[in-house]
Design an enzyme around this catalytic site. Structure first.
Site, PDB file in Angstrom:
ATOM      1  N   HIS A  62     -18.455 -19.065  19.245  1.00 47.10           N
ATOM      2  CA  HIS A  62     -17.291 -18.619  19.418  1.00 47.10           C
ATOM      3  C   HIS A  62     -16.118 -19.358  20.198  1.00 47.10           C
ATOM      4  O   HIS A  62     -16.514 -20.464  20.744  1.00 47.10           O
ATOM      5  CB  HIS A  62     -17.233 -17.314  20.232  1.00 47.10           C
ATOM      6  CG  HIS A  62     -18.030 -16.209  19.321  1.00 47.10           C
ATOM      7  ND1 HIS A  62     -18.387 -15.085  19.893  1.00 47.10           N
ATOM      8  CD2 HIS A  62     -18.516 -16.161  18.044  1.00 47.10           C
ATOM      9  CE1 HIS A  62     -19.023 -14.375  18.678  1.00 47.10           C
ATOM     10  NE2 HIS A  62     -19.048 -15.018  17.701  1.00 47.10           N
ATOM     11  N   GLU A  64     -14.439 -19.336  23.044  1.00 40.88           N
ATOM     12  CA  GLU A  64     -14.664 -19.512  24.370  1.00 40.88           C
ATOM     13  C   GLU A  64     -15.576 -20.536  24.570  1.00 40.88           C
ATOM     14  O   GLU A  64     -15.590 -21.482  25.427  1.00 40.88           O
ATOM     15  CB  GLU A  64     -15.039 -18.272  25.057  1.00 40.88           C
ATOM     16  CG  GLU A  64     -14.334 -17.153  25.052  1.00 40.88           C
ATOM     17  CD  GLU A  64     -14.320 -16.157  23.894  1.00 40.88           C
ATOM     18  OE1 GLU A  64     -14.743 -16.541  22.709  1.00 40.88           O
ATOM     19  OE2 GLU A  64     -14.438 -14.956  24.154  1.00 40.88           O
ATOM     20  N   ALA A 175      13.121 -13.207 -15.571  1.00 42.26           N
ATOM     21  CA  ALA A 175      14.306 -13.226 -16.519  1.00 42.26           C
ATOM     22  C   ALA A 175      13.997 -12.784 -17.602  1.00 42.26           C
ATOM     23  O   ALA A 175      12.754 -12.376 -17.973  1.00 42.26           O
ATOM     24  CB  ALA A 175      14.986 -14.734 -16.583  1.00 42.26           C
ATOM     25  N   SER A 180       9.909 -17.135 -15.003  1.00 39.93           N
ATOM     26  CA  SER A 180       9.794 -16.754 -13.539  1.00 39.93           C
ATOM     27  C   SER A 180       9.658 -17.855 -12.551  1.00 39.93           C
ATOM     28  O   SER A 180       9.436 -17.442 -11.487  1.00 39.93           O
ATOM     29  CB  SER A 180       8.729 -15.576 -13.572  1.00 39.93           C
ATOM     30  OG  SER A 180       7.470 -16.320 -13.980  1.00 39.93           O
ATOM     31  N   THR A 208      -0.466 -10.726 -15.263  1.00 37.88           N
ATOM     32  CA  THR A 208       0.252 -11.960 -14.838  1.00 37.88           C
ATOM     33  C   THR A 208      -0.535 -13.220 -15.353  1.00 37.88           C
ATOM     34  O   THR A 208      -0.268 -14.132 -15.573  1.00 37.88           O
ATOM     35  CB  THR A 208       0.099 -11.605 -13.272  1.00 37.88           C
ATOM     36  OG1 THR A 208       0.747 -10.591 -12.739  1.00 37.88           O
ATOM     37  CG2 THR A 208       0.457 -12.998 -12.580  1.00 37.88           C
ATOM     38  N   ASP A 212       1.801 -15.710 -16.877  1.00 36.47           N
ATOM     39  CA  ASP A 212       2.286 -17.116 -16.171  1.00 36.47           C
ATOM     40  C   ASP A 212       1.101 -17.970 -16.039  1.00 36.47           C
ATOM     41  O   ASP A 212       1.352 -19.258 -15.796  1.00 36.47           O
ATOM     42  CB  ASP A 212       2.491 -16.560 -14.669  1.00 36.47           C
ATOM     43  CG  ASP A 212       3.646 -15.608 -14.707  1.00 36.47           C
ATOM     44  OD1 ASP A 212       4.215 -15.344 -15.497  1.00 36.47           O
ATOM     45  OD2 ASP A 212       3.803 -14.958 -13.628  1.00 36.47           O
ATOM     46  N   ARG A 219      -2.620 -25.177  -2.398  1.00 34.44           N
ATOM     47  CA  ARG A 219      -2.240 -26.576  -2.538  1.00 34.44           C
ATOM     48  C   ARG A 219      -1.707 -27.431  -1.412  1.00 34.44           C
ATOM     49  O   ARG A 219      -0.414 -26.488  -0.889  1.00 34.44           O
ATOM     50  CB  ARG A 219      -1.692 -26.873  -4.045  1.00 34.44           C
ATOM     51  CG  ARG A 219      -2.618 -26.647  -5.057  1.00 34.44           C
ATOM     52  CD  ARG A 219      -2.103 -26.868  -6.635  1.00 34.44           C
ATOM     53  NE  ARG A 219      -0.859 -26.106  -6.790  1.00 34.44           N
ATOM     54  CZ  ARG A 219      -0.818 -24.986  -7.181  1.00 34.44           C
ATOM     55  NH1 ARG A 219      -1.777 -24.193  -7.566  1.00 34.44           N
ATOM     56  NH2 ARG A 219       0.580 -24.382  -7.679  1.00 34.44           N
ATOM     57  N   GLU A 277      -0.829 -10.594  -5.337  1.00 39.88           N
ATOM     58  CA  GLU A 277       0.550 -11.479  -6.024  1.00 39.88           C
ATOM     59  C   GLU A 277       1.061 -10.944  -7.092  1.00 39.88           C
ATOM     60  O   GLU A 277       1.780 -11.532  -7.736  1.00 39.88           O
ATOM     61  CB  GLU A 277      -0.115 -12.810  -6.255  1.00 39.88           C
ATOM     62  CG  GLU A 277      -0.474 -13.568  -4.903  1.00 39.88           C
ATOM     63  CD  GLU A 277       0.394 -14.946  -5.021  1.00 39.88           C
ATOM     64  OE1 GLU A 277       1.234 -15.353  -5.878  1.00 39.88           O
ATOM     65  OE2 GLU A 277      -0.035 -15.711  -4.142  1.00 39.88           O
ATOM     66  N   GLY A 284       2.658  -1.816  -8.470  1.00 38.04           N
ATOM     67  CA  GLY A 284       3.126  -0.323  -8.249  1.00 38.04           C
ATOM     68  C   GLY A 284       1.754   0.671  -8.010  1.00 38.04           C
ATOM     69  O   GLY A 284       1.910   1.528  -7.091  1.00 38.04           O
TER      70      GLY A 284
HETATM   71  C1  AOF Z   1     -15.346 -13.783  20.940  1.00 35.29           C
HETATM   72  N1  AOF Z   1     -15.070 -15.041  20.672  1.00 35.29           N
HETATM   73  O1  AOF Z   1     -14.461 -16.327  19.082  1.00 35.29           O
HETATM   74  C2  AOF Z   1     -15.263 -14.176  18.119  1.00 35.29           C
HETATM   75  C3  AOF Z   1     -15.688 -13.069  18.698  1.00 35.29           C
HETATM   76  O2  AOF Z   1     -21.923 -12.488  14.599  1.00 35.29           O
HETATM   77  P1  AOF Z   1     -21.376 -13.192  15.890  1.00 35.29           P
HETATM   78  O3  AOF Z   1     -22.363 -13.142  17.067  1.00 35.29           O
HETATM   79  O4  AOF Z   1     -20.714 -14.473  15.590  1.00 35.29           O
HETATM   80  O5  AOF Z   1     -20.142 -11.872  16.622  1.00 35.29           O
HETATM   81  C4  AOF Z   1     -19.126 -11.709  15.835  1.00 35.29           C
HETATM   82  C5  AOF Z   1     -18.641 -10.642  16.581  1.00 35.29           C
HETATM   83  O6  AOF Z   1     -18.118 -11.052  17.693  1.00 35.29           O
HETATM   84  C6  AOF Z   1     -17.178  -9.994  15.987  1.00 35.29           C
HETATM   85  O7  AOF Z   1     -17.463  -8.861  15.193  1.00 35.29           O
HETATM   86  C7  AOF Z   1     -16.148  -9.749  16.841  1.00 35.29           C
HETATM   87  O8  AOF Z   1     -16.574  -8.495  17.799  1.00 35.29           O
HETATM   88  C8  AOF Z   1     -16.812 -10.979  18.101  1.00 35.29           C
HETATM   89  N2  AOF Z   1     -15.953 -12.035  17.826  1.00 35.29           N
HETATM   90  N3  AOF Z   1     -15.855 -12.683  20.102  1.00 35.29           N
HETATM   91  O9  AOF Z   1     -15.813 -13.751  22.043  1.00 35.29           O
HETATM   92  C9  AOF Z   1     -14.860 -15.275  19.413  1.00 35.29           C
HETATM   93  N4  AOF Z   1     -14.791 -14.715  17.067  1.00 35.29           N
HETATM   94 ZN    ZN Z   2     -18.233 -14.460  21.839  1.00 36.96          ZN
END
Ligand code: AOF
Ligand code: ZN
Length: 354
Positions: A62, A64, A175, A180, A208, A212, A219, A277, A284
């Site tokens: 994560h 932190e 147009a 487009s 679409t 298109d 990219r 898109e 709609g």
């Molecule tokens: C944090 N810091 O950068 C993120 C968090 O499956 P895991 O263990 O990676 O946990 C995912 C959950 O942790 C996610 O659903 C959310 O609640 C939290 N994400 N928490 O402290 C992070 N990405």
């Molecule tokens: Zn975490």
């Protein structure tokens, strides 16, 4: 807690740190799904930036933990500034609340609480251990920015849908002869590609594809493919040619043979951030079903006076039934305008929207 007088971070320092954390989170968007893109900054005990981190792809650390690793010993007596409340659970990785305590962080400022009941509780754990904790710093920027789609999915169980279109001043997306391409200028097109590279899925109708033959890839300005490609989703009952560009191997493609909006969303349940898109009929249908969570309207300073409207058949027959939106932001992008709009809360009791 330490008894010596420690450096107090000023509100301006914390705000600056949160802006860096938001930028870090933005840079991770597209790579973290289904996890939220979180950003974190660690300040040392003197208030200097010692580490910056963002959520790594699922299974990786994560935000932190990435920031703490960079900070090393400098985190002791320091402060963490995080866009989301630090997690408190043993998921795929250990709890960030514990990692912050182990590193000796004495203050944590986060923007938004974690609505995921499995992961929540980090703030309480930190407070119980004597850490100074606050929430709400730049919360609106985070809620509208890097955590927007994830928070929506946590709340509703559905992917967040942005309907993006480009139109002339008279609301035409093509147009009279069907051409487009290049309604908007190169700056807007570059922005669209940068945004695509952060998405989980791009949805278009078969019409679409036939009209298109879009690639629907993200990219770079030099034409090369961005590092992350959203899944391309083609919706509709009609067939598309085997040599349609959307079927090439530059990104995965999903064909959904339905026209029902909620069936489309159910099929996309594993995705968080979805872009619609076009074309006008699919837009709609999503609008009529109340399943557009945000509109990104690129308005080009052109008049066509004839041609296809950006939307057809949104279920509105009289002005009182108009689908109403309010702007969240208005930007100029080169010669064009980008309006970001969200559904206006309706006071019409008959409205399908709440
Ligand atoms: C944090 N810091 O950068 C993120 C968090 O499956 P895991 O263990 O990676 O946990 C995912 C959950 O942790 C996610 O659903 C959310 O609640 C939290 N994400 N928490 O402290 C992070 N990405
Ligand atoms: Zn975490």
């Amino acid at each position: 807690m330490n008894s010596h007088v420690r450096h107090e971070n000023s509100a301006a320092d914390l705000d600056a740190a949160m802006q860096i954390a938001i930028g870090a989170a933005e840079s991770a968007r597209g790579f973290t799904s289904p996890n939220p893109a979180v950003g974190a900054v660690v300040l040392d005990s003197a208030g200097r930036i010692a580490g910056v981190g963002m959520t790594q792809p699922p299974g990786g650390p994560h935000a932190e933990v990435v920031a703490l690793r960079e900070a090393g010993d400098a985190a002791r007596g320091g402060t963490a500034v995080v866009t989301l409340e630090p997690c408190n659970h043993h998921g795929r990785t250990g709890p960030c609340s514990q990692a912050l305590l182990d590193a000796g962080v004495v203050a944590v400022h986060y923007a938004v609480g974690d609505p995921n009941p499995e992961a929540a509780g980090g703030a309480e754990t930190l407070v119980s251990a004597g850490v100074e904790v606050t929430s709400g710093l730049r919360a609106q920027d985070v809620e509208r920015g890097p955590l927007r789609a994830w928070l929506h999915r946590q709340r509703t169980g559905r992917p967040h849908v942005t309907w993006k279109y480009a139109a002339t001043l008279d609301g035409r997306s093509a147009a009279a002869d069907g051409t487009s391409q290049w309604i908007t200028g190169p700056e807007a097109r570059e922005r669209v590609h940068a945004d695509r590279a952060k998405l989980d899925a791009i949805v278009v109708g078969t019409g679409t594809v036939l009209a298109d033959d879009p690639r629907l890839t993200a990219r770079m300005p030099d034409g090369s493919l961005a590092a992350h490609q959203p899944v391309r989703v083609v919706v509709g009952l009609g067939d598309i040619p085997a040599d349609a560009r959307v079927l090439d191997d530059s990104a995965p493609t999903l064909l959904l043979r339905t026209r029902d909006v909620d069936e489309v969303l159910a099929a996309l349940a594993e995705y968080t951030d979805v872009l619609l898109e076009g074309g006008p009929r699919l837009a709609g249908a999503f609008l009529a079903a109340g399943r557009v969570d945000r509109i990104q309207a690129y308005l080009a300073p052109l008049v066509l006076g004839a041609g296809t409207s950006a939307v057809t058949e949104a279920g509105v027959h009289t002005i009182g039934g108009a689908l109403r939106f309010r702007h969240e932001s208005v930007e100029t992008i080169g010669p064009d305008l980008l309006l970001s709009l969200v559904p206006a809360v309706s006071d019409n009791p008959d409205s399908h929207r709440t």
